[in-house]
Design an enzyme around this catalytic site. Structure first.
Site, mmCIF file in Angstrom:
data_model
loop_
_atom_site.group_PDB
_atom_site.id
_atom_site.type_symbol
_atom_site.label_atom_id
_atom_site.label_comp_id
_atom_site.label_asym_id
_atom_site.label_seq_id
_atom_site.Cartn_x
_atom_site.Cartn_y
_atom_site.Cartn_z
ATOM 1 C CB SER A 149 32.444 9.356 -4.132
ATOM 2 O OG SER A 149 33.492 9.274 -5.042
ATOM 3 C CE1 TYR A 163 32.436 15.782 -9.585
ATOM 4 C CE2 TYR A 163 32.698 13.936 -11.098
ATOM 5 C CZ TYR A 163 31.994 14.565 -10.083
ATOM 6 O OH TYR A 163 30.858 13.987 -9.579
ATOM 7 C CE LYS A 204 31.943 14.367 -6.425
ATOM 8 N NZ LYS A 204 31.028 14.647 -5.294
HETATM 9 N N1 LIG Z 1 24.395 14.634 -11.331
HETATM 10 C C1 LIG Z 1 25.343 13.746 -11.611
HETATM 11 O O1 LIG Z 1 25.483 13.290 -12.749
HETATM 12 C C2 LIG Z 1 26.246 13.254 -10.539
HETATM 13 C C3 LIG Z 1 26.439 13.937 -9.359
HETATM 14 N N2 LIG Z 1 27.313 13.455 -8.413
HETATM 15 C C4 LIG Z 1 27.515 14.176 -7.165
HETATM 16 O O2 LIG Z 1 26.288 14.165 -6.450
HETATM 17 C C5 LIG Z 1 26.172 15.348 -5.678
HETATM 18 C C6 LIG Z 1 24.851 16.033 -6.028
HETATM 19 O O3 LIG Z 1 24.861 16.334 -7.402
HETATM 20 P P1 LIG Z 1 23.637 17.029 -8.153
HETATM 21 O O4 LIG Z 1 22.379 16.635 -7.488
HETATM 22 O O5 LIG Z 1 23.840 16.783 -9.587
HETATM 23 O O6 LIG Z 1 23.967 18.571 -7.850
HETATM 24 P P2 LIG Z 1 23.152 19.908 -8.163
HETATM 25 O O7 LIG Z 1 24.114 20.874 -8.768
HETATM 26 O O8 LIG Z 1 21.912 19.622 -8.905
HETATM 27 O O9 LIG Z 1 22.828 20.424 -6.681
HETATM 28 C C7 LIG Z 1 23.893 20.753 -5.847
HETATM 29 C C8 LIG Z 1 23.407 21.153 -4.480
HETATM 30 O O10 LIG Z 1 24.527 21.578 -3.707
HETATM 31 C C9 LIG Z 1 24.356 22.933 -3.291
HETATM 32 N N3 LIG Z 1 25.630 23.629 -3.295
HETATM 33 C C10 LIG Z 1 26.410 23.926 -4.366
HETATM 34 N N4 LIG Z 1 27.480 24.624 -3.991
HETATM 35 C C11 LIG Z 1 27.388 24.800 -2.653
HETATM 36 C C12 LIG Z 1 28.184 25.468 -1.688
HETATM 37 N N5 LIG Z 1 29.303 26.112 -2.029
HETATM 38 N N6 LIG Z 1 27.773 25.452 -0.399
HETATM 39 C C13 LIG Z 1 26.640 24.823 -0.039
HETATM 40 N N7 LIG Z 1 25.854 24.174 -0.915
HETATM 41 C C14 LIG Z 1 26.214 24.168 -2.198
HETATM 42 C C15 LIG Z 1 23.372 23.510 -4.319
HETATM 43 O O11 LIG Z 1 22.670 24.634 -3.837
HETATM 44 P P3 LIG Z 1 23.258 26.151 -4.022
HETATM 45 O O12 LIG Z 1 23.807 26.238 -5.401
HETATM 46 O O13 LIG Z 1 22.104 27.035 -3.760
HETATM 47 O O14 LIG Z 1 24.302 26.302 -2.970
HETATM 48 C C16 LIG Z 1 22.451 22.309 -4.501
HETATM 49 O O15 LIG Z 1 21.550 22.202 -3.431
HETATM 50 C C17 LIG Z 1 27.416 16.179 -6.008
HETATM 51 O O16 LIG Z 1 28.390 15.930 -5.030
HETATM 52 C C18 LIG Z 1 27.875 15.624 -7.345
HETATM 53 O O17 LIG Z 1 29.254 15.787 -7.543
HETATM 54 C C19 LIG Z 1 27.996 12.304 -8.587
HETATM 55 C C20 LIG Z 1 27.841 11.587 -9.724
HETATM 56 C C21 LIG Z 1 26.963 11.994 -10.797
HETATM 57 C C1 LIG Z 2 35.420 -2.792 -14.250
HETATM 58 C C2 LIG Z 2 34.350 -2.064 -14.914
HETATM 59 C C3 LIG Z 2 34.777 -1.027 -15.867
HETATM 60 C C4 LIG Z 2 33.673 -0.093 -16.220
HETATM 61 C C5 LIG Z 2 34.151 1.085 -16.982
HETATM 62 C C6 LIG Z 2 33.530 2.370 -16.570
HETATM 63 C C7 LIG Z 2 33.686 3.457 -17.599
HETATM 64 C C8 LIG Z 2 33.591 4.837 -17.081
HETATM 65 C C9 LIG Z 2 32.215 5.397 -16.962
HETATM 66 C C10 LIG Z 2 32.260 6.846 -16.672
HETATM 67 C C11 LIG Z 2 31.004 7.366 -16.098
HETATM 68 C C12 LIG Z 2 31.126 8.781 -15.645
HETATM 69 C C13 LIG Z 2 29.976 9.189 -14.776
HETATM 70 C C14 LIG Z 2 30.189 10.560 -14.240
HETATM 71 C C15 LIG Z 2 29.177 10.926 -13.224
HETATM 72 C C16 LIG Z 2 29.521 12.237 -12.597
HETATM 73 O O1 LIG Z 2 30.075 12.275 -11.535
HETATM 74 C C17 LIG Z 2 29.295 13.472 -13.372
HETATM 75 N N1 LIG Z 2 28.004 13.491 -13.982
HETATM 76 C C18 LIG Z 2 29.533 14.697 -12.534
HETATM 77 O O2 LIG Z 2 28.417 15.231 -11.951
#
Ligand SMILES: NC(=O)C1=CN([C@@H]2O[C@H](COP(=O)(O)OP(=O)(O)OC[C@H]3O[C@@H](n4cnc5c(N)ncnc54)[C@H](OP(=O)(O)O)[C@@H]3O)[C@@H](O)[C@H]2O)C=CC1
Ligand SMILES: CCCCCCCCCCCCCCCC(=O)[C@@H](N)CO
Length: 329
Positions: free
Chosen positions: A179, A193, A197
């Site tokens: 998530s 988004y 999640k």
């Molecule tokens: N990076 C961040 O700041 C954060 C990320 N997340 C979550 O963590 C997870 C990983 O993120 P992150 O590492 O940044 O992602 P990336 O975009 O760097 O990598 C995503 C991966 O998923 C694959 N993917 C994308 N679309 C599809 C599809 N339709 N079918 C199959 N595979 C797919 C991509 O390969 P390909 O494109 O070749 O399919 C790749 O391997 C995600 O769920 C994201 O929402 C959560 C919080 C913060």
């Molecule tokens: C009780 C405590 C309160 C704390 C307050 C928190 C404030 C919000 C922080 C927002 C952070 C957003 C991260 C997004 C990560 C992500 O999923 C994207 N990078 C998509 O890839």
């Protein structure tokens, strides 16, 4: 007031003493499927899982060149306290499958072909996802649909195929959902988004209870901003208040988040968060799920509510500030 504090303290101590968390899942000799394992957090996970001596790591994503790079970039050797594995044997443990997980028929085919190879699947890690931040009033409905299609339904499709297989195996298994901090609290700029999640969190919460008879356990991961190709992409459209609220554009290295996932799963954690703010958010919005920290959850709950309301006001003022700036332009 004093009585209330004493009673909750006592309750926390008693629960801490009798509370048993779910048994940890150990990766050694297990077959793990990493969906979205060709980049970012997922790719780092693949290598850590090899270090944990998984028997096979099956990687699913769309782009075949990126999938091949998972094998090509595999470190020459991995070692930890008990093991030292060389490159050749390591690479042969990675299997790659190109599949768009938003297409449920393709998911069925792909999972079937993994299962048909004969090694039962013990663990599924749902890590594919993306975010397109922006202002609600400027974003098309299509972005809402596309995000839900991958970030929620993609995980539903893979899980739907793998759970019956785990039940049939009779040995149980572990399922990880990735998530986000955005799956715990609403963050302005992420209206397309956050709900996806939140949905993942609700899905996991439901399955955790329903699939208990089959010995399938669950973890939900809430990463903060993490330095990945996906993160670089989302920054192209991220409103400035969203940047400010998420800590000014700092991002954690993907390997750190991946390490946190592996140790959390081994430890039997249902909630897995990396940073303090997200941990507090998890304690703030627990639903009907296992404790994060059995003792501190109860004591910290009122504190989190208070900090949460303060954070809400701070976020609102970032929104107002950025809005006023846009009016002047
Ligand atoms: N990076 C961040 O700041 C954060 C990320 N997340 C979550 O963590 C997870 C990983 O993120 P992150 O590492 O940044 O992602 P990336 O975009 O760097 O990598 C995503 C991966 O998923 C694959 N993917 C994308 N679309 C599809 C599809 N339709 N079918 C199959 N595979 C797919 C991509 O390969 P390909 O494109 O070749 O399919 C790749 O391997 C995600 O769920 C994201 O929402 C959560 C919080 C913060
Ligand atoms: C009780 C405590 C309160 C704390 C307050 C928190 C404030 C919000 C922080 C927002 C952070 C957003 C991260 C997004 C990560 C992500 O999923 C994207 N990078 C998509 O890839």
């Amino acid at each position: 007031m004093i009585v209330y504090i004493l009673v909750s303290f006592l309750a926390a101590v008693i629960i801490h003493l009798i509370y048993r968390k779910q048994t940890g899942f150990q990766f050694k000799n297990k077959h793990v499927v990493v969906v979205g394992g060709s980049q970012g957090i997922g790719k780092e996970l693949v290598y850590l899982l090899l270090k944990e001596q998984c028997s096979t790591v099956s990687v699913i994503s769309r782009n075949l060149a990126n999938l091949r790079s998972v094998i090509d970039d595999c470190p020459n050797e991995v070692s930890n306290a008990n093991t030292h594995l060389k490159n050749k044997s390591l690479k042969s443990k990675i299997e790659i499958y190109s599949c768009d997980i938003t297409q449920k028929d393709k998911v069925k085919e792909t999972i079937k072909s993994i299962i048909d190879k004969g090694t039962p699947i013990d663990c599924l890690i749902n890590c594919a996802g993306f975010a397109i931040p922006g202002y609600f009033i400027e974003q098309d409905e299509e972005i809402f649909e596309r995000t839900m299609k991958l970030d929620y339904f993609g995980s539903v499709y893979t899980t739907k195929e793998i759970v019956p297989h785990m039940i049939e195996n009779g040995t149980g298994g572990h399922i990880v959902f990735v998530s986000s901090t955005c799956g715990l609290v609403g963050v302005p700029g992420y209206s397309t988004y956050c709900p996806t999640k939140f949905a993942i969190k609700g899905f996991a919460e439901t399955l955790r209870s329903e699939l208990k008879p089959y010995n399938i356990t669950f973890s939900v991961v809430y990463p903060p901003d993490t330095d990945t190709p996906g993160y670089k992409q989302e920054n192209l459209t991220k409103p400035e208040e969203t940047v400010a609220i998420s800590g000014g554009g700092k991002a954690v290295p993907a390997i750190e988040v991946a390490k946190c996932i592996v140790s959390g799963v081994k430890n039997g954690d249902y909630h897995i968060a990396y940073d303090l703010a997200t941990k507090l958010c998890a304690i703030l919005s627990p639903g009907l799920t296992p404790f994060y920290y059995s003792f501190f959850d109860i004591l910290l709950a009122p504190v989190c509510r208070l900090v949460g309301v303060i954070a809400m006001h701070q976020n609102d003022s970032e929104v107002m500030k950025a809005w006023k700036k846009r009016q002047i332009k």
